[in-house]
Design a protein around this motif. Structure first.
Motif, PDB file in Angstrom:
ATOM      1  N   ASP A 198       0.824  -1.204   0.000  1.00 20.48           N
ATOM      2  CA  ASP A 198       0.000   0.000   0.000  1.00 20.48           C
ATOM      3  C   ASP A 198       0.861   1.258   0.000  1.00 20.48           C
ATOM      4  N   VAL A 199       1.903   1.244  -0.845  1.00 20.13           N
ATOM      5  CA  VAL A 199       2.780   2.402  -0.995  1.00 20.13           C
ATOM      6  C   VAL A 199       2.112   3.390  -1.948  1.00 20.13           C
ATOM      7  N   PRO A 200       2.051   4.678  -1.623  1.00 15.65           N
ATOM      8  CA  PRO A 200       1.415   5.650  -2.529  1.00 15.65           C
ATOM      9  C   PRO A 200       2.200   5.808  -3.826  1.00 15.65           C
ATOM     10  N   TYR A 201       1.486   6.254  -4.875  1.00 14.86           N
ATOM     11  CA  TYR A 201       2.065   6.478  -6.197  1.00 14.86           C
ATOM     12  C   TYR A 201       2.723   5.204  -6.737  1.00 14.86           C
ATOM     13  N   ALA A 202       2.066   4.072  -6.541  1.00 12.21           N
ATOM     14  CA  ALA A 202       2.642   2.799  -6.974  1.00 12.21           C
ATOM     15  C   ALA A 202       2.887   2.746  -8.482  1.00 12.21           C
ATOM     16  N   PRO A 203       1.969   3.186  -9.359  1.00 10.96           N
ATOM     17  CA  PRO A 203       2.249   3.122 -10.807  1.00 10.96           C
ATOM     18  C   PRO A 203       3.466   3.957 -11.213  1.00 10.96           C
ATOM     19  N   MET A 240      12.132   3.198  -1.615  1.00 10.80           N
ATOM     20  CA  MET A 240      12.436   3.037  -0.191  1.00 10.80           C
ATOM     21  C   MET A 240      12.076   4.300   0.589  1.00 10.80           C
ATOM     22  N   LEU A 241      12.366   5.464  -0.007  1.00  9.18           N
ATOM     23  CA  LEU A 241      12.049   6.727   0.652  1.00  9.18           C
ATOM     24  C   LEU A 241      10.546   6.899   0.822  1.00  9.18           C
ATOM     25  N   ILE A 242       9.783   6.576  -0.221  1.00  6.09           N
ATOM     26  CA  ILE A 242       8.324   6.711  -0.145  1.00  6.09           C
ATOM     27  C   ILE A 242       7.743   5.693   0.834  1.00  6.09           C
ATOM     28  N   ALA A 243       8.267   4.451   0.788  1.00  3.60           N
ATOM     29  CA  ALA A 243       7.757   3.416   1.694  1.00  3.60           C
ATOM     30  C   ALA A 243       8.070   3.748   3.149  1.00  3.60           C
ATOM     31  N   PHE A 244       9.174   4.445   3.394  1.00  3.71           N
ATOM     32  CA  PHE A 244       9.540   4.816   4.761  1.00  3.71           C
ATOM     33  C   PHE A 244       8.517   5.763   5.369  1.00  3.71           C
ATOM     34  N   ALA A 289      10.239   0.021   4.106  1.00  2.35           N
ATOM     35  CA  ALA A 289      11.470   0.336   3.378  1.00  2.35           C
ATOM     36  C   ALA A 289      12.427  -0.854   3.367  1.00  2.35           C
ATOM     37  N   VAL A 290      12.481  -1.596   4.471  1.00  5.35           N
ATOM     38  CA  VAL A 290      13.323  -2.792   4.531  1.00  5.35           C
ATOM     39  C   VAL A 290      12.805  -3.852   3.570  1.00  5.35           C
ATOM     40  N   TRP A 291      11.479  -4.023   3.503  1.00  2.00           N
ATOM     41  CA  TRP A 291      10.904  -4.982   2.570  1.00  2.00           C
ATOM     42  C   TRP A 291      11.214  -4.597   1.123  1.00  2.00           C
ATOM     43  N   VAL A 292      11.117  -3.329   0.811  1.00  2.77           N
ATOM     44  CA  VAL A 292      11.428  -2.877  -0.549  1.00  2.77           C
ATOM     45  C   VAL A 292      12.889  -3.127  -0.880  1.00  2.77           C
TER      46      VAL A 292
END
Length: 371
Positions: A226-231, A257-261, A268-271
């Protein structure tokens, strides 16, 4: 003294001076030569599109301009979209930074049984010497960054200008080159040119296909987390990781990673883990197969050519190494005489163990008989 010795000395000194002058000029123009080489391969890449548009009655100059304009519009739109997205996420991170810092300090206090507070940490960081030195160096490095950006823009403009002329005046350039060669050599030059266009297009096709696969795989991950701006992030990862050699993978993974953080630090670790695992899959499974099929070279040769190109010309060499080697291999392959392979099991990797055992026994008996 022989009468020819002074003239020989003068000739040797003149040749040495010409060599030194040529070496100096080559080192001064190495940047321009690399830009021209990159522009030539870029012109080969867009040659099929320009040729189709010219075959329908459009002038080659206009066709080349339309192709470059389309590439420029797509590139600028993509950069603006990512820039606005990145700016919004950085603002959100700055606003939520105290919350992240409180969570980190709480975890440290619980884990290591300490008694830290946010005020103490902020005071120690703001009064530290390394922060003051970093601010001073950053203020003095603004000019260096500006000069680097301007230099990069000028180099990009030079490459596109040469590529435009190579693509727009492709037939004239081929005629000028063939006019100084005998007819037999003209056919070889034109065949090499055609092979270079096909191999460069095949290489870009393989890169585009790998970018599509990479973007799709990362898009699934971003949707799950559910990270924003995925596309947009998926498109970023696909393009940057494939079309920027050597460091493209790290640049592509840093932004997601920055967005997922901002959503969850553990995301971010998963990414990061997914980027590392997928990169290994791409390097050892996907890329060798796709590259060997589209440019028709062995995976080991493709990998070795990238390493050699990087050692010779850096990032530019890594980008053009595979199409250059594929073109050279396809061109020289026509001059290599081939024969039918003998029907021997050893050709297919099957050894004749029975015959080998008998041969060793006969050799041992012969040696014993001699003794």
């Amino acid at each position: 003294m022989p009468r020819w010795l002074p003239r020989a000395l003068v000739l040797a000194l003149a040749l040495y001076a010409c060599f030194q002058l040529g070496s100096w000029a080559f080192h001064q123009l190495i940047g321009l030569l690399v830009n021209v080489l990159l522009a030539f391969f870029l012109a080969l890449a867009i040659e099929p599109a320009v040729g189709r548009m010219a075959a329908r009655g459009m002038r080659r100059g206009l066709a080349t301009f339309l192709v470059f304009f389309g590439v420029l519009v797509v590139g600028v739109g993509f950069v603006v979209l990512l820039g606005s997205m990145l700016a919004g996420q950085i603002v959100a991170m700055v606003e939520d930074f105290p919350k992240y810092l409180d969570a980190l300090i709480k975890w440290i206090n619980v884990t290591f049984h300490t008694d830290l507070s946010r005020v103490e940490v902020q005071d120690s960081v703001l009064s530290s010497e390394w922060l003051q030195k970093y601010v001073q160096n950053s203020a003095s490095g603004v000019l260096d960054v500006s000069a680097t950006v301007l230099g990069g823009l000028f180099r990009l403009l030079t490459i596109f200008l040469f590529a435009f002329y190579f693509a727009a005046d492709g037939p004239r350039l081929r005629r000028a080159l063939c006019s100084v060669l005998p007819p037999a050599r003209q056919a070889e030059v034109l065949r090499a040119w055609e092979i270079a266009v096909d191999k460069t297009g095949g290489y870009l096709y393989s890169r585009g296909l790998m970018a599509l696969i990479s973007g799709a795989a990362h898009f699934v991950l971003f949707e799950i987390l559910d990270v924003p701006y995925a596309p947009a992030l998926a498109v970023w990862v696909g393009l940057v990781s494939q079309f920027i050699p050597t460091i493209g993978t790290y640049l592509a993974g840093a932004l997601p990673m920055l967005i997922a953080f901002t959503v969850n630090p553990w995301y971010a670790v998963w990414v990061l883990g997914f980027v590392v695992v997928y990169q290994q899959f791409e390097n050892y499974v996907l890329q060798p197969k796709l590259t060997s099929k589209t440019v028709d070279i062995h995976p080991a040769v493709a990998f070795g050519s990238v390493i050699a190109g990087t050692a010779l010309l850096g990032a530019v060499g890594a980008l053009i190494a595979i199409p250059a080697v594929a073109t050279l291999q396809a061109f020289l392959g026509a001059y290599v005489k081939r024969y039918d392979v003998t029907d021997d099991p050893r050709v297919h990797g099957h050894r004749r163990y029975g015959e080998a055992v008998v041969a060793r026994l006969q050799k041992a008996l012969h040696h014993k008989k001699e003794l």
